[in-house]
Design an enzyme around this catalytic site. Structure first.
Site, PDB file in Angstrom:
ATOM      1  N   CYS A 130      58.271 101.042  43.996  1.00  0.00           N
ATOM      2  CA  CYS A 130      59.218 100.093  44.598  1.00  0.00           C
ATOM      3  C   CYS A 130      59.822  99.121  43.583  1.00  0.00           C
ATOM      4  O   CYS A 130      61.037  98.859  43.601  1.00  0.00           O
ATOM      5  CB  CYS A 130      58.522  99.312  45.717  1.00  0.00           C
ATOM      6  SG  CYS A 130      56.777  98.982  45.434  1.00  0.00           S
ATOM      7  N   HIS A 243      60.220  92.510  47.599  1.00  0.00           N
ATOM      8  CA  HIS A 243      59.829  92.110  46.242  1.00  0.00           C
ATOM      9  C   HIS A 243      60.987  91.373  45.555  1.00  0.00           C
ATOM     10  O   HIS A 243      62.156  91.711  45.754  1.00  0.00           O
ATOM     11  CB  HIS A 243      59.548  93.350  45.375  1.00  0.00           C
ATOM     12  CG  HIS A 243      58.330  94.133  45.764  1.00  0.00           C
ATOM     13  ND1 HIS A 243      57.423  93.756  46.715  1.00  0.00           N
ATOM     14  CD2 HIS A 243      57.871  95.323  45.269  1.00  0.00           C
ATOM     15  CE1 HIS A 243      56.465  94.673  46.811  1.00  0.00           C
ATOM     16  NE2 HIS A 243      56.716  95.635  45.945  1.00  0.00           N
TER      17      HIS A 243
HETATM   18  O1  L14 Z   1      54.167 103.379  44.823  1.00  0.00           O
HETATM   19  O2  L14 Z   1      52.148  97.053  46.226  1.00  0.00           O
HETATM   20  O3  L14 Z   1      53.147 103.210  42.919  1.00  0.00           O
HETATM   21  O4  L14 Z   1      50.037  97.567  46.230  1.00  0.00           O
HETATM   22  C1  L14 Z   1      51.445 101.212  44.212  1.00  0.00           C
HETATM   23  C2  L14 Z   1      51.107  99.737  44.463  1.00  0.00           C
HETATM   24  C3  L14 Z   1      53.291 101.058  45.849  1.00  0.00           C
HETATM   25  C4  L14 Z   1      52.987  99.591  46.077  1.00  0.00           C
HETATM   26  C5  L14 Z   1      53.407 102.781  44.046  1.00  0.00           C
HETATM   27  C6  L14 Z   1      51.232  97.872  46.100  1.00  0.00           C
HETATM   28  C7  L14 Z   1      52.897 101.426  44.461  1.00  0.00           C
HETATM   29  C8  L14 Z   1      51.547  99.328  45.831  1.00  0.00           C
END
Ligand code: L14
Ligand code: 25A
Length: 339
Positions: A130, A243
């Protein structure tokens, strides 16, 4: 008449899976049959889709018969175990996890940035992280216009990326802290309510977190530019969804703030919100529920040559995950790449 497609959503009861179902409806995606898959824990539940309650089925290697597009969002372990079964059944697997993003035979696609990469898939297409997605959507027009040498990014990441348990924990901890000054900690290594945590996923030996390492590797792969310099600091903040990122870039050739603003106005998937004198700039409460990447606070960085700062905000469950995955599916369809 246009074809309609057989779709499976893996992780249909999760935070990202729920948005995927909503988006398939919103975008009038032509769905013939929808299969909602999750763990055995969720069997017996239903999820709403186009006015019908769809029964959750347990994810097994046999779940993909007749499926043309399998949207995976149930974590890396499930993707590694089950995406090959989806491909063997003839589906294209669009994977939201980090399982395959760095595999050389798996395209890593952001439709506004590198749509042509879907063409060389061999069954699996990876959806980037993301934080990477929203950054590259905002930077692509600048990259194309004047080149980018180096990116320094600090993220302010909401809890929804970690899934439903983390969303619930932010709410319950906030209530508990207001009531008693203390709260139970389960999901993150520390309390997230009324705190910030500079730690997303595990740490590597060089001191960087895995989220920070992924931003470097994924940006290089999406831009097909192994030389681009990038250093990230990823921080979890007590925001429910969307975010934010403070992005500093050094460009190859000079570019003015006005020119960057003009580029943002015509960039696909970008909304420019940049009038600080009117208190106008992107924020999570603005981005939440939207598919766009919001950009503002564009200003020159006089401390180094050809340098600029930007502030970039996007809904991580939408453009950061579900929207991007469904746009990839739409690319496959418009490119005539599905049977
Ligand atoms: O898609 O915010 O690599 O805890 C891994 C961490 C998705 C969000 C990914 C988080 C992320 C995730
Ligand atoms: O790699 P990991 O550690 O497995 O990480 C997975 C995490 O990545 C998130 C996802 O969050 C999950 O927390 N995720 C995946 N892609 C992402 C992306 N692009 C992403 N986050 C951001 N961006 P989630 O909550 O959104 O999704 C979880 C979904 O995955 C299903 N699932 C889990 N294990 C499965 C499985 N499906 C099939 N087989 C398996 N073995 C999960 O379904 C959900 O749809 P579920 O049935 O397991 O859970 C439904 C309900 O159960 C609650 N719950 C979750 N864990 C537990 C639990 N209840 C009790 N005990 C638990 N341990 C959930 O609250 C949910 O309501």
């Amino acid at each position: 008449m246009a074809n309609a497609y057989n779709i499976a959503v893996v992780g249909a009861t999760g935070a990202v899976g729920g948005v995927m179902l909503k988006l398939l409806e919103e975008r009038n995606f032509l769905v013939n049959n929808l299969r909602a898959l999750a763990s055995e824990r969720s069997v017996g539940q239903t999820v709403p889709f186009e006015g019908v309650d769809i029964e959750i089925e347990e994810l097994t290697p046999d779940s993909f018969e007749g499926v043309q597009i399998a949207l995976f969002s149930a974590g890396s372990a499930r993707s590694k175990e089950f995406a090959p079964a989806a491909v063997a059944a003839g589906a294209v697997a669009i994977d939201n996890s980090s399982a395959f993003r760095q595999e050389p035979n798996v395209p890593l696609v952001v439709p506004e940035v590198n749509p042509e990469d879907v063409k060389w898939h061999e069954g699996i297409i990876a959806n980037p992280n993301c934080s990477t997605i929203q950054m590259v959507v905002a930077l692509k027009p600048i990259y194309d216009a004047v080149g980018i040498e180096r990116i320094i990014v600090t993220t302010f990441q909401s809890v929804s990326g970690t899934g439903n348990k983390a969303i619930a924990e932010l709410f319950s901890q906030s209530e508990a802290v207001l009531e008693s000054g203390e709260a139970e900690v389960n999901v993150y290594p520390h309390r997230i309510a009324f705190n910030v945590i500079p730690h997303i996923e595990h740490f590597h030996d060089n001191g960087y977190s895995n989220e920070e390492v992924k931003m470097v590797n994924e940006t290089r792969k999406i831009f097909s530019d192994p030389e681009i310099g990038l250093s990230a600091t990823c921080v979890r903040v007590p925001v429910y969804n969307a975010h934010s990122e403070a992005v500093n870039i050094q460009t190859t050739r000079p570019i003015s703030v006005d020119e960057v603003r003009r580029l943002m106005l015509s960039a696909p998937g970008v909304v420019l919100l940049d009038d600080p004198s009117a208190n106008e700039y992107p924020m999570p409460v603005i981005a939440e529920g939207k598919d766009d990447v919001f950009v503002g606070r564009i200003r020159t960085d006089d401390s180094a040559e050809n340098s600029l700062n930007l502030w970039v905000v996007s809904d991580n469950l939408r453009k950061g995950a579900a929207t991007n995955a469904i746009q990839i599916a739409e690319l496959l369809i418009s490119g005539g790449m599905l049977d």
